[in-house]
Write an enzyme that holds these catalytic residues in place. Sequence first.
Site, PDB file in Angstrom:
ATOM      1  N   GLU A  40       0.818  -0.967   0.344  1.00 33.19           N
ATOM      2  CA  GLU A  40      -0.243   0.183   0.161  1.00 33.19           C
ATOM      3  C   GLU A  40       0.638   1.489  -0.036  1.00 33.19           C
ATOM      4  O   GLU A  40       0.215   2.151   0.781  1.00 33.19           O
ATOM      5  CB  GLU A  40      -0.520  -0.236   0.998  1.00 33.19           C
TER       6      GLU A  40
ATOM      7  N   GLU B 155      -6.005 -10.924  -1.444  1.00 32.96           N
ATOM      8  CA  GLU B 155      -6.623 -10.953  -0.330  1.00 32.96           C
ATOM      9  C   GLU B 155      -7.901 -10.495  -0.522  1.00 32.96           C
ATOM     10  O   GLU B 155      -8.945  -9.916   0.209  1.00 32.96           O
ATOM     11  CB  GLU B 155      -6.949  -8.957   0.286  1.00 32.96           C
TER      12      GLU B 155
HETATM   13  C1  XIL Z   1      -6.187  -6.466   8.440  1.00 33.37           C
HETATM   14  C2  XIL Z   1      -6.357  -7.776   9.504  1.00 33.37           C
HETATM   15  O1  XIL Z   1      -6.843  -8.539   8.635  1.00 33.37           O
HETATM   16  C3  XIL Z   1      -6.704  -7.529  10.723  1.00 33.37           C
HETATM   17  O2  XIL Z   1      -6.490  -8.371  11.563  1.00 33.37           O
HETATM   18  C4  XIL Z   1      -5.758  -6.359  11.256  1.00 33.37           C
HETATM   19  O3  XIL Z   1      -6.768  -5.908  12.587  1.00 33.37           O
HETATM   20  C5  XIL Z   1      -5.515  -5.209  10.282  1.00 33.37           C
HETATM   21  O4  XIL Z   1      -4.638  -5.594   8.998  1.00 33.37           O
HETATM   22  N1  XIL Z   1      -5.001  -4.159   3.537  1.00 33.37           N
HETATM   23  C6  XIL Z   1      -3.816  -5.234   4.490  1.00 33.37           C
HETATM   24  C7  XIL Z   1      -3.966  -6.197   5.320  1.00 33.37           C
HETATM   25  O5  XIL Z   1      -2.656  -5.754   3.332  1.00 33.37           O
HETATM   26  O6  XIL Z   1      -2.685  -6.697   6.350  1.00 33.37           O
HETATM   27  C8  XIL Z   1      -4.916  -5.846   6.567  1.00 33.37           C
HETATM   28  O7  XIL Z   1      -5.479  -7.141   6.924  1.00 33.37           O
HETATM   29  C9  XIL Z   1      -6.605  -5.941   5.467  1.00 33.37           C
HETATM   30  C10 XIL Z   1      -6.078  -5.038   4.633  1.00 33.37           C
END
Ligand code: XIL
Length: 330
Positions: free
Chosen positions: A129, A245
């Site tokens: 990101e 994701e």
């Molecule tokens: C999220 C996790 O799912 C949560 O458990 C944590 O509290 C915050 O991070 N984009 C990403 C991930 O790259 O690392 C994030 O994961 C969700 C958004």
Amino acid sequence: NASLREWAAAKGLIYGAATQEYMLSSNPQFASSFVRECAMLVPEDELKWKSLRPSLNRFDFTRSDRLAQFAKTHNLLFRGHTLLWHARLPSWFKSTVNHRNARQIMLEHITKVAGHYAGQMHSWDVVNEAVFPEDGRSDSLRITPWLRFLGSDYLDLAFRAASTADPQALLVYNDYGMEYDTPKDEAKRTAVLKLLERLRSQGTPVQALGIQAHLWGGETRFNPSQLRAFLKDIASLGLKILITELDVTDKHLPSDIHLRDRLVAGIYQDYLSVVLDEPEVIAVITWGLSDRYTWLSQRQARRDGEAVRPLPLDANMRRKEAWKAIARAF
Ligand code: XIL
């Protein structure tokens, strides 16, 4: 009948999911569902700075090692998320890291963590990101501590350190918000493509783009030809593509569970039927496997108080319409 990992493998693809160590160790039914459906495991949180580094000079690999061991025991591929991000940083970070020591602390982290798992990783999200056109910079880089302390070369630095520490891992740049036919997503796609062009032209060892694909059930639509063109542009840089994701927020969908499941399945179907046409897409990873364990329960809770239902399995590990849609898309 066949599982998602088998449907994917039949097309030369990898299907996997994110999970957390406590979910596997506390729920045998979930653990067995995970092993049945997935060919790859990515720690949801256990490989982030906050989890790994309780203090500047101490690393704690206890939980991430348990996940690595689970993957090894069950012949799952293991992928790392994420060596460098601006979120989930430990509490000591802000008061400790500055422009004088940031480079050394960053390089030490990447070398130590990627080195610890060297040879075991399918891939690493090296930087997560880093692009944020809304910050108004000409290079669209998000204003993070890494950018502030190290300047825009920090990405190249990070990828080179990761490549030195683990030459076998596929090195991925990971980001979100590149899915829809909206001005915001279009700006993001353009900026990410520009960043990857720049990195590739300067010989940075980035080998793949990770598209998070946190999708929304609701009005916003995809533009298939726009999406295909973007994936083609990424592939033309010599990059692989991973969907890293994938989930579908059902916050704005009707309460009725059967209707909601069908709508969520439709989103999975619409999106995957486009992206899986791109030969350079090598993996589809959902951000969780079962509705029982999704980050969206907190993050995108429904106003009607109903449990969210974003993932392929329901809270009792039963396969949903979404599961069928993903299986069909492979
Ligand atoms: C999220 C996790 O799912 C949560 O458990 C944590 O509290 C915050 O991070 N984009 C990403 C991930 O790259 O690392 C994030 O994961 C969700 C958004």
